[in-house]
Design a protein around this motif. Structure first.
Motif, PDB file in Angstrom:
ATOM      1  N   GLN A 298       0.824  -1.226   0.000  1.00  0.00           N
ATOM      2  CA  GLN A 298       0.000   0.000   0.000  1.00  0.00           C
ATOM      3  C   GLN A 298       0.855   1.272   0.000  1.00  0.00           C
ATOM      4  N   LYS A 299       2.150   1.110  -0.171  1.00  0.00           N
ATOM      5  CA  LYS A 299       3.071   2.243  -0.013  1.00  0.00           C
ATOM      6  C   LYS A 299       2.767   3.378  -0.987  1.00  0.00           C
ATOM      7  N   ASN A 300       2.359   3.043  -2.183  1.00  0.00           N
ATOM      8  CA  ASN A 300       2.116   4.070  -3.206  1.00  0.00           C
ATOM      9  C   ASN A 300       0.633   4.305  -3.465  1.00  0.00           C
ATOM     10  N   ASP A 301      -0.207   3.858  -2.539  1.00  0.00           N
ATOM     11  CA  ASP A 301      -1.653   4.043  -2.710  1.00  0.00           C
ATOM     12  C   ASP A 301      -2.034   5.517  -2.616  1.00  0.00           C
ATOM     13  N   THR A 302      -3.068   5.876  -3.347  1.00  0.00           N
ATOM     14  CA  THR A 302      -3.699   7.193  -3.204  1.00  0.00           C
ATOM     15  C   THR A 302      -5.200   6.962  -3.098  1.00  0.00           C
ATOM     16  N   LEU A 303      -5.810   7.613  -2.125  1.00  0.00           N
ATOM     17  CA  LEU A 303      -7.244   7.418  -1.880  1.00  0.00           C
ATOM     18  C   LEU A 303      -7.937   8.764  -1.714  1.00  0.00           C
ATOM     19  N   GLU A 304      -9.028   8.930  -2.428  1.00  0.00           N
ATOM     20  CA  GLU A 304      -9.850  10.135  -2.213  1.00  0.00           C
ATOM     21  C   GLU A 304     -10.632  10.016  -0.922  1.00  0.00           C
ATOM     22  N   PHE A 305     -11.179   8.821  -0.704  1.00  0.00           N
ATOM     23  CA  PHE A 305     -11.933   8.534   0.517  1.00  0.00           C
ATOM     24  C   PHE A 305     -11.415   7.230   1.100  1.00  0.00           C
ATOM     25  N   TYR A 306     -11.300   7.198   2.408  1.00  0.00           N
ATOM     26  CA  TYR A 306     -10.770   5.995   3.047  1.00  0.00           C
ATOM     27  C   TYR A 306     -11.704   4.791   2.884  1.00  0.00           C
ATOM     28  N   GLU A 307     -12.985   5.049   2.619  1.00  0.00           N
ATOM     29  CA  GLU A 307     -13.909   3.945   2.386  1.00  0.00           C
ATOM     30  C   GLU A 307     -13.513   3.122   1.161  1.00  0.00           C
ATOM     31  N   GLY A 308     -12.661   3.709   0.313  1.00  0.00           N
ATOM     32  CA  GLY A 308     -12.150   2.965  -0.834  1.00  0.00           C
ATOM     33  C   GLY A 308     -11.361   1.735  -0.419  1.00  0.00           C
ATOM     34  N   LEU A 309     -10.859   1.745   0.807  1.00  0.00           N
ATOM     35  CA  LEU A 309     -10.131   0.573   1.326  1.00  0.00           C
ATOM     36  C   LEU A 309     -11.026  -0.658   1.423  1.00  0.00           C
ATOM     37  N   LEU A 310     -12.318  -0.433   1.507  1.00  0.00           N
ATOM     38  CA  LEU A 310     -13.249  -1.549   1.681  1.00  0.00           C
ATOM     39  C   LEU A 310     -13.338  -2.419   0.433  1.00  0.00           C
ATOM     40  N   TYR A 311     -12.791  -1.961  -0.677  1.00  0.00           N
ATOM     41  CA  TYR A 311     -12.738  -2.789  -1.885  1.00  0.00           C
ATOM     42  C   TYR A 311     -11.579  -3.783  -1.819  1.00  0.00           C
ATOM     43  N   ASN A 312     -10.710  -3.576  -0.845  1.00  0.00           N
ATOM     44  CA  ASN A 312      -9.563  -4.466  -0.657  1.00  0.00           C
ATOM     45  C   ASN A 312      -9.924  -5.538   0.375  1.00  0.00           C
ATOM     46  N   LYS A 313     -10.081  -6.784  -0.075  1.00  0.00           N
ATOM     47  CA  LYS A 313     -10.526  -7.863   0.813  1.00  0.00           C
ATOM     48  C   LYS A 313      -9.537  -8.110   1.945  1.00  0.00           C
ATOM     49  N   THR A 314      -8.262  -7.937   1.661  1.00  0.00           N
ATOM     50  CA  THR A 314      -7.250  -8.145   2.712  1.00  0.00           C
ATOM     51  C   THR A 314      -7.393  -7.107   3.809  1.00  0.00           C
ATOM     52  N   PHE A 315      -7.604  -5.858   3.412  1.00  0.00           N
ATOM     53  CA  PHE A 315      -7.821  -4.807   4.411  1.00  0.00           C
ATOM     54  C   PHE A 315      -9.046  -5.101   5.264  1.00  0.00           C
ATOM     55  N   VAL A 316     -10.151  -5.493   4.619  1.00  0.00           N
ATOM     56  CA  VAL A 316     -11.392  -5.781   5.355  1.00  0.00           C
ATOM     57  C   VAL A 316     -11.155  -6.917   6.349  1.00  0.00           C
ATOM     58  N   ASN A 317     -10.399  -7.907   5.952  1.00  0.00           N
ATOM     59  CA  ASN A 317     -10.070  -9.026   6.843  1.00  0.00           C
ATOM     60  C   ASN A 317      -9.318  -8.520   8.072  1.00  0.00           C
ATOM     61  N   ILE A 318      -8.356  -7.645   7.850  1.00  0.00           N
ATOM     62  CA  ILE A 318      -7.575  -7.083   8.965  1.00  0.00           C
ATOM     63  C   ILE A 318      -8.459  -6.219   9.854  1.00  0.00           C
ATOM     64  N   LEU A 319      -9.311  -5.389   9.248  1.00  0.00           N
ATOM     65  CA  LEU A 319     -10.220  -4.536  10.010  1.00  0.00           C
ATOM     66  C   LEU A 319     -11.142  -5.376  10.897  1.00  0.00           C
ATOM     67  N   GLU A 320     -11.680  -6.462  10.359  1.00  0.00           N
ATOM     68  CA  GLU A 320     -12.612  -7.304  11.114  1.00  0.00           C
ATOM     69  C   GLU A 320     -11.922  -8.103  12.216  1.00  0.00           C
TER      70      GLU A 320
END
Length: 217
Positions: free
Chosen positions: A69-91
């Protein structure tokens, strides 16, 4: 005389019959009660159904995830929810709290990676999240993070997650906010003005009211 004798014999036999009848009645009652107790005992000793077991959770390699995720750019942090790995970590963020702490303590990160860590930790309990915020504050004090990242940790604009804001009366939260409020390094006027609103509970009340009105629209 014979008649009298016969009456005595009949009377004696009657008494014997009555005694035997009473004995039989009491015997039957005792047996019935004992059987009832036995049945109750057996029914109460029925084995309990086994507790439902869940498969063990298999952790994801957090360092590999956050490096990608080092070079990621996000307009809204909710965009992270499209990343299944992130959602797994969040849960399952309680399993990754130490990984995040280790990653941040090493200091090899950029601001976006820290922001992702903040979002990923939004399901922690109050105590663990306060500890996490204290780490962010330490990194800020050591000039390793900008003030905006610290502000996002205190009040993240992500999924209406407001651990600090909604637990404004928790002694650990109060101590954290007071330490930031009295920090002479804090330069943002808006941040300084916002902290008393969190401490008083005003922010929590207003945000909940805002959420309620948004849902009714």
């Amino acid at each position: 005389m014979e008649t009298l004798f016969i009456l005595r014999v009949v009377n004696s036999l009657s008494r014997i019959v009555m005694k035997n009848s009473l004995f039989a009645f009491f015997s039957f009652t005792i047996i019935a009660l004992s059987q009832g107790c036995s049945n109750n005992s057996q029914s109460s000793q029925k084995p309990l159904s086994p507790a439902r077991s869940y498969p063990p959770y298999h952790k994801i390699d957090f360092v590999s995830f956050i490096d990608r995720q080092k070079n990621d750019t996000l307009e809204f942090y909710e965009g992270l929810l499209y990343n299944k790995t992130f959602v797994n970590i969040l849960e399952h963020c309680e399993f990754y709290r130490n990984d995040v702490t280790t990653f941040l303590n090493k200091g090899h990160f950029n601001n976006m990676q820290v922001e992702i860590c903040i979002c990923a930790m939004q399901n922690l309990n109050v105590n663990d999240y306060v500890n996490f915020c204290n780490l962010i504050l330490t990194l800020y004090n050591d000039n390793k993070l900008p003030e905006g990242v610290l502000e996002d940790a205190i009040s993240p604009d992500f999924l209406r997650k407001r651990i600090i804001t909604d637990n404004y009366n928790d002694p650990r939260v109060i101590k954290l906010l007071k330490s930031i409020e009295n920090n002479k390094k804090i330069s943002s006027k808006n941040f300084k003005e916002y902290l008393p609103d969190i401490l008083s509970g005003k922010s929590s009340k207003e945000l909940k009211e805002f959420d309620k009105n948004s849902e009714s629209d």
